[in-house]
Enzyme design. Structure first.
Site, PDB file in Angstrom:
ATOM      1  N   GLY A  11       0.822  -1.215   0.000  1.00 62.54           N
ATOM      2  CA  GLY A  11       0.000   0.000   0.000  1.00 62.54           C
ATOM      3  C   GLY A  11       0.859   1.271   0.000  1.00 62.54           C
ATOM      4  N   LEU A  60      -5.440 -11.105   5.808  1.00 66.18           N
ATOM      5  CA  LEU A  60      -5.196 -11.293   7.248  1.00 66.18           C
ATOM      6  C   LEU A  60      -6.397 -11.939   7.949  1.00 66.18           C
ATOM      7  CD1 LEU A  60      -3.429  -7.962   8.245  1.00 66.18           C
ATOM      8  CD2 LEU A  60      -2.386 -10.169   7.852  1.00 66.18           C
ATOM      9  N   SER A 125      -4.031   6.661  13.737  1.00 65.43           N
ATOM     10  CA  SER A 125      -4.399   7.856  12.989  1.00 65.43           C
ATOM     11  C   SER A 125      -4.746   9.001  13.929  1.00 65.43           C
ATOM     12  CB  SER A 125      -5.630   7.519  12.145  1.00 65.43           C
ATOM     13  OG  SER A 125      -6.212   8.677  11.613  1.00 65.43           O
ATOM     14  N   TYR A 151     -14.648   3.963  10.445  1.00 62.45           N
ATOM     15  CA  TYR A 151     -13.207   3.796  10.178  1.00 62.45           C
ATOM     16  C   TYR A 151     -12.386   4.313  11.357  1.00 62.45           C
ATOM     17  CZ  TYR A 151      -8.519   5.095   8.914  1.00 62.45           C
ATOM     18  OH  TYR A 151      -7.148   5.263   8.968  1.00 62.45           O
ATOM     19  N   LYS A 155      -9.741   2.427  14.407  1.00 70.39           N
ATOM     20  CA  LYS A 155      -8.383   2.797  14.860  1.00 70.39           C
ATOM     21  C   LYS A 155      -8.367   2.932  16.385  1.00 70.39           C
ATOM     22  CE  LYS A 155      -6.435   2.700  10.980  1.00 70.39           C
ATOM     23  NZ  LYS A 155      -5.451   1.674  10.683  1.00 70.39           N
ATOM     24  N   ASN A 200     -10.805   9.522  -1.566  1.00 69.52           N
ATOM     25  CA  ASN A 200     -11.522  10.378  -0.606  1.00 69.52           C
ATOM     26  C   ASN A 200     -10.670  11.531  -0.122  1.00 69.52           C
ATOM     27  OD1 ASN A 200     -13.767   8.241   0.509  1.00 69.52           O
ATOM     28  ND2 ASN A 200     -11.819   7.279   0.043  1.00 69.52           N
TER      29      ASN A 200
HETATM   30  P1  NAD Z   1      -3.462   1.645   1.559  1.00 70.21           P
HETATM   31  O1  NAD Z   1      -4.866   1.282   1.281  1.00 70.21           O
HETATM   32  O2  NAD Z   1      -2.637   2.187   0.446  1.00 70.21           O
HETATM   33  O3  NAD Z   1      -2.681   0.394   2.190  1.00 70.21           O
HETATM   34  C1  NAD Z   1      -3.315  -0.562   3.003  1.00 70.21           C
HETATM   35  C2  NAD Z   1      -3.013  -1.939   2.407  1.00 70.21           C
HETATM   36  O4  NAD Z   1      -3.642  -2.931   3.215  1.00 70.21           O
HETATM   37  C3  NAD Z   1      -3.550  -2.107   0.998  1.00 70.21           C
HETATM   38  O5  NAD Z   1      -2.497  -2.502   0.133  1.00 70.21           O
HETATM   39  C4  NAD Z   1      -4.621  -3.184   1.123  1.00 70.21           C
HETATM   40  O6  NAD Z   1      -4.673  -4.002  -0.024  1.00 70.21           O
HETATM   41  C5  NAD Z   1      -4.146  -3.929   2.369  1.00 70.21           C
HETATM   42  N1  NAD Z   1      -5.201  -4.643   3.114  1.00 70.21           N
HETATM   43  C6  NAD Z   1      -6.381  -4.150   3.570  1.00 70.21           C
HETATM   44  N2  NAD Z   1      -7.061  -5.100   4.233  1.00 70.21           N
HETATM   45  C7  NAD Z   1      -6.299  -6.221   4.195  1.00 70.21           C
HETATM   46  C8  NAD Z   1      -6.455  -7.537   4.712  1.00 70.21           C
HETATM   47  N3  NAD Z   1      -7.547  -7.918   5.368  1.00 70.21           N
HETATM   48  N4  NAD Z   1      -5.472  -8.448   4.487  1.00 70.21           N
HETATM   49  C9  NAD Z   1      -4.362  -8.106   3.799  1.00 70.21           C
HETATM   50  N5  NAD Z   1      -4.150  -6.867   3.296  1.00 70.21           N
HETATM   51  C10 NAD Z   1      -5.120  -5.939   3.492  1.00 70.21           C
HETATM   52  O7  NAD Z   1      -3.494   2.656   2.785  1.00 70.21           O
HETATM   53  P2  NAD Z   1      -2.322   3.563   3.390  1.00 70.21           P
HETATM   54  O8  NAD Z   1      -2.669   4.974   3.130  1.00 70.21           O
HETATM   55  O9  NAD Z   1      -1.004   3.041   3.001  1.00 70.21           O
HETATM   56  O10 NAD Z   1      -2.583   3.301   4.934  1.00 70.21           O
HETATM   57  C11 NAD Z   1      -1.859   2.342   5.673  1.00 70.21           C
HETATM   58  C12 NAD Z   1      -2.402   2.323   7.094  1.00 70.21           C
HETATM   59  O11 NAD Z   1      -2.266   3.602   7.649  1.00 70.21           O
HETATM   60  C13 NAD Z   1      -3.887   1.974   7.172  1.00 70.21           C
HETATM   61  O12 NAD Z   1      -4.094   1.173   8.324  1.00 70.21           O
HETATM   62  C14 NAD Z   1      -4.551   3.317   7.351  1.00 70.21           C
HETATM   63  O13 NAD Z   1      -5.768   3.219   8.040  1.00 70.21           O
HETATM   64  C15 NAD Z   1      -3.506   4.054   8.159  1.00 70.21           C
HETATM   65  N6  NAD Z   1      -3.587   5.518   8.039  1.00 70.21           N
HETATM   66  C16 NAD Z   1      -3.602   6.072   6.780  1.00 70.21           C
HETATM   67  C17 NAD Z   1      -3.701   7.448   6.655  1.00 70.21           C
HETATM   68  C18 NAD Z   1      -3.787   8.095   5.297  1.00 70.21           C
HETATM   69  O14 NAD Z   1      -4.303   9.200   5.198  1.00 70.21           O
HETATM   70  N7  NAD Z   1      -3.294   7.470   4.221  1.00 70.21           N
HETATM   71  C19 NAD Z   1      -3.757   8.245   7.800  1.00 70.21           C
HETATM   72  C20 NAD Z   1      -3.716   7.649   9.055  1.00 70.21           C
HETATM   73  C21 NAD Z   1      -3.637   6.267   9.153  1.00 70.21           C
HETATM   74  C1  WQD Z   2      -8.194  17.157   4.073  1.00 65.61           C
HETATM   75  C2  WQD Z   2      -8.843  18.517   3.904  1.00 65.61           C
HETATM   76  C3  WQD Z   2     -11.234  18.506   3.668  1.00 65.61           C
HETATM   77  C4  WQD Z   2     -11.336  16.419  -0.145  1.00 65.61           C
HETATM   78  C5  WQD Z   2      -8.905  11.908   6.722  1.00 65.61           C
HETATM   79  C6  WQD Z   2      -9.393  10.909   7.710  1.00 65.61           C
HETATM   80  C7  WQD Z   2      -8.368  10.658   8.748  1.00 65.61           C
HETATM   81  C8  WQD Z   2      -7.009  10.317   8.137  1.00 65.61           C
HETATM   82  C9  WQD Z   2      -6.606  11.276   7.077  1.00 65.61           C
HETATM   83  C10 WQD Z   2      -6.719   7.966   8.005  1.00 65.61           C
HETATM   84  C11 WQD Z   2     -10.120  18.686   4.698  1.00 65.61           C
HETATM   85  C12 WQD Z   2     -10.565  19.016   2.419  1.00 65.61           C
HETATM   86  C13 WQD Z   2     -10.887  17.040   1.001  1.00 65.61           C
HETATM   87  C14 WQD Z   2     -12.022  17.218  -1.137  1.00 65.61           C
HETATM   88  C15 WQD Z   2     -11.707  19.147   0.241  1.00 65.61           C
HETATM   89  N1  WQD Z   2      -7.021   9.060   7.453  1.00 65.61           N
HETATM   90  N2  WQD Z   2     -11.062  18.380   1.192  1.00 65.61           N
HETATM   91  N3  WQD Z   2     -12.149  18.548  -0.891  1.00 65.61           N
HETATM   92  O1  WQD Z   2     -10.362  14.763   6.617  1.00 65.61           O
HETATM   93  O2  WQD Z   2      -8.108  15.503   7.500  1.00 65.61           O
HETATM   94  O3  WQD Z   2      -8.633  13.129   7.391  1.00 65.61           O
HETATM   95  O4  WQD Z   2      -7.676  11.417   6.154  1.00 65.61           O
HETATM   96  O5  WQD Z   2      -6.619   7.726   9.163  1.00 65.61           O
HETATM   97  O6  WQD Z   2      -8.863   9.611   9.499  1.00 65.61           O
HETATM   98  O7  WQD Z   2     -10.592  11.389   8.315  1.00 65.61           O
HETATM   99  O8  WQD Z   2      -8.240  14.352   5.285  1.00 65.61           O
HETATM  100  O9  WQD Z   2      -7.687  14.369   2.898  1.00 65.61           O
HETATM  101  O10 WQD Z   2     -10.073  13.870   3.571  1.00 65.61           O
HETATM  102  O11 WQD Z   2      -9.179  16.156   3.837  1.00 65.61           O
HETATM  103  O12 WQD Z   2     -11.869  20.368   0.410  1.00 65.61           O
HETATM  104  O13 WQD Z   2     -12.454  16.710  -2.166  1.00 65.61           O
HETATM  105  O14 WQD Z   2      -9.210  18.680   2.529  1.00 65.61           O
HETATM  106  O15 WQD Z   2     -12.359  19.266   3.980  1.00 65.61           O
HETATM  107  O16 WQD Z   2     -10.114  19.992   5.170  1.00 65.61           O
HETATM  108  P1  WQD Z   2      -8.922  14.529   6.742  1.00 65.61           P
HETATM  109  P2  WQD Z   2      -8.806  14.610   3.832  1.00 65.61           P
END
Ligand code: NAD
Ligand code: WQD
Length: 337
Positions: A11, A60, A125, A151, A155, A200
């Site tokens: 990922g 998993l 997160s 979601y 976490k 998203n």
């Molecule tokens: P991502 O979707 O790119 O990576 C997650 C990976 O997990 C994917 O490759 C998916 O195929 C794999 N996966 C999901 N469910 C699975 C399962 N049951 N078995 C095996 N593989 C599985 O997401 P990312 O942005 O790299 O995020 C990684 C982690 O960090 C996630 O847990 C996410 O919730 C967390 N996180 C992400 C963000 C963000 O904004 N990207 C912010 C905070 C926390």
């Molecule tokens: C960022 C800013 C939106 C899209 C989310 C999850 C959080 C964490 C990170 C995993 C905000 C604005 C967004 C659009 C916009 N993920 N926006 N137009 O909301 O801070 O957090 O991702 O853990 O759990 O809730 O991130 O990237 O969605 O938005 O104006 O089309 O961009 O309002 O201010 P956010 P985001």
């Protein structure tokens, strides 16, 4: 050198972390079900590092398969990135999110216990903070209140499950890393954020507007009580974030340790658009629309604990992230023609 298992390692954040781990000399293996990533990421990791991590295409949720993988693995530590992360989808399909994120973590803890693997880093997160009285989040703040979606609650629940696990098994070391808003790509342009389906988060949407797949960015509200009226977040370059995992791994200690991984600075949506336009030299089509439910006006990390205890802090800027994102987009375009 420790042998690491990265769940979700193909990922976005996982792949960048795997690169940093291999560069530091760690042996890394990956489990991913490829739900939200592509197998070709392995080729890119190999191009960057010269090493191809062993890969298991597995879910998993499949406890038997997980057992087989651990039987041969002899891992010292696990970094648990795997999970579903689309906030909106989690509201529509809460059971899918609770099942996937919670059950996979329970399976993982079970099998780690069975095979004596005692170090876990978990991708948590900033969402666990919910709404607070101040925009600057500190690890000691109460978590779990006012989280607006399933979601986010997965976490929070997983953090609590890991805390309970450590009470029962005090020789287990767990680190919970609370990521803020990861953006950017590897400087090679070979890996970056490439979600399957409709994105998203702000940056992947900006990327799709830039390459024409989405007509314009909808900015969710310009009437917030911030300087320019748009929401402010702590955007962290994914390579800085990846390095935070290496630092955490090298400072594992007994019990549960919790760290914010962020820059400590907030940037508004308008500033993000301006930074992207500066880096690309092109206007980014956008319009201002209604607020999105659940959005907070401002949120950023207090990253001082990670600096003090892990010796880690961010080095890259929003402009670096924009440059690397555009490089990644251009490379992706070249490889598709
Ligand atoms: P991502 O979707 O790119 O990576 C997650 C990976 O997990 C994917 O490759 C998916 O195929 C794999 N996966 C999901 N469910 C699975 C399962 N049951 N078995 C095996 N593989 C599985 O997401 P990312 O942005 O790299 O995020 C990684 C982690 O960090 C996630 O847990 C996410 O919730 C967390 N996180 C992400 C963000 C963000 O904004 N990207 C912010 C905070 C926390
Ligand atoms: C960022 C800013 C939106 C899209 C989310 C999850 C959080 C964490 C990170 C995993 C905000 C604005 C967004 C659009 C916009 N993920 N926006 N137009 O909301 O801070 O957090 O991702 O853990 O759990 O809730 O991130 O990237 O969605 O938005 O104006 O089309 O961009 O309002 O201010 P956010 P985001």
């Amino acid at each position: 050198m420790k042998k690491i298992l990265a769940t979700g390692g193909t990922g976005y954040i996982g792949s960048h972390t795997v690169v940093e781990l291999i560069n530091r000399g760690y042996e890394v293996e990956i489990i991913d079900n490829l739900f939200n990533s592509k197998i070709t990421v392995l080729n890119q990791i190999e191009k960057i590092t010269g090493k191809r991590p062993k890969f298991f295409e597995a879910d998993l949720l499949d406890a038997e398969k997980l057992d087989e993988i651990f039987q041969q693995g002899n891992y010292d530590a696990v970094i648990h990135f795997a999970g579903l992360k689309a906030v909106g989808e989690s509201v529509e399909k809460p059971i899918l999110y609770y099942h996937n994120n919670l059950d996979s973590t329970l399976n993982l803890l079970d099998v780690m216990g069975k095979y004596g693997v005692k170090e876990l880093i978990f991708s948590s997160s900033a969402t666990v903070y919910g709404e607070q009285d101040t925009p600057a989040c500190v690890e000691t703040m109460k978590t779990g209140g006012a989280i607006t979606n399933p979601y986010g609650r997965t976490k929070y629940f997983i953090e609590e499950i890991i805390k309970d696990y450590v009470v029962a098994y005090p020789d287990f070391n767990a680190t919970l890393l609370r990521y803020f808003n990861p953006i950017g790509a590897h400087e090679s342009g070979l890996i970056g954020e490439d979600p399957n389906g409709i994105p998203n988060n702000l940056m992947p949407i900006i990327m799709r507007v830039a390459d024409g797949r989405i007509e314009k960015l909808q900015v969710y509200g310009d009437d917030y009580p911030t300087e320019d009226g748009t929401c402010r977040r702590d955007y962290i370059h994914v390579v800085d974030l990846a390095k935070g995992h290496v630092a955490a791994l090298e400072h594992m200690k007994p019990g549960v340790s919790i760290y914010n991984l962020g820059t400590g600075k907030a940037t508004s949506v308008k500033e993000m658009i301006a930074a992207f336009e500066k880096a690309s030299g092109r206007e980014l089509p956008h319009e201002f629309t209604a607020r999105r439910a659940g959005d907070l006006a401002e949120m950023y990390a207090d990253p001082s604990k990670a600096k003090a205890e892990l010796g880690w802090q961010t080095e890259l800027t929003i402009d670096d992230a924009m440059r690397d994102t555009i490089n990644y987009l251009n490379k992706a375009k070249e490889s598709n023609v």
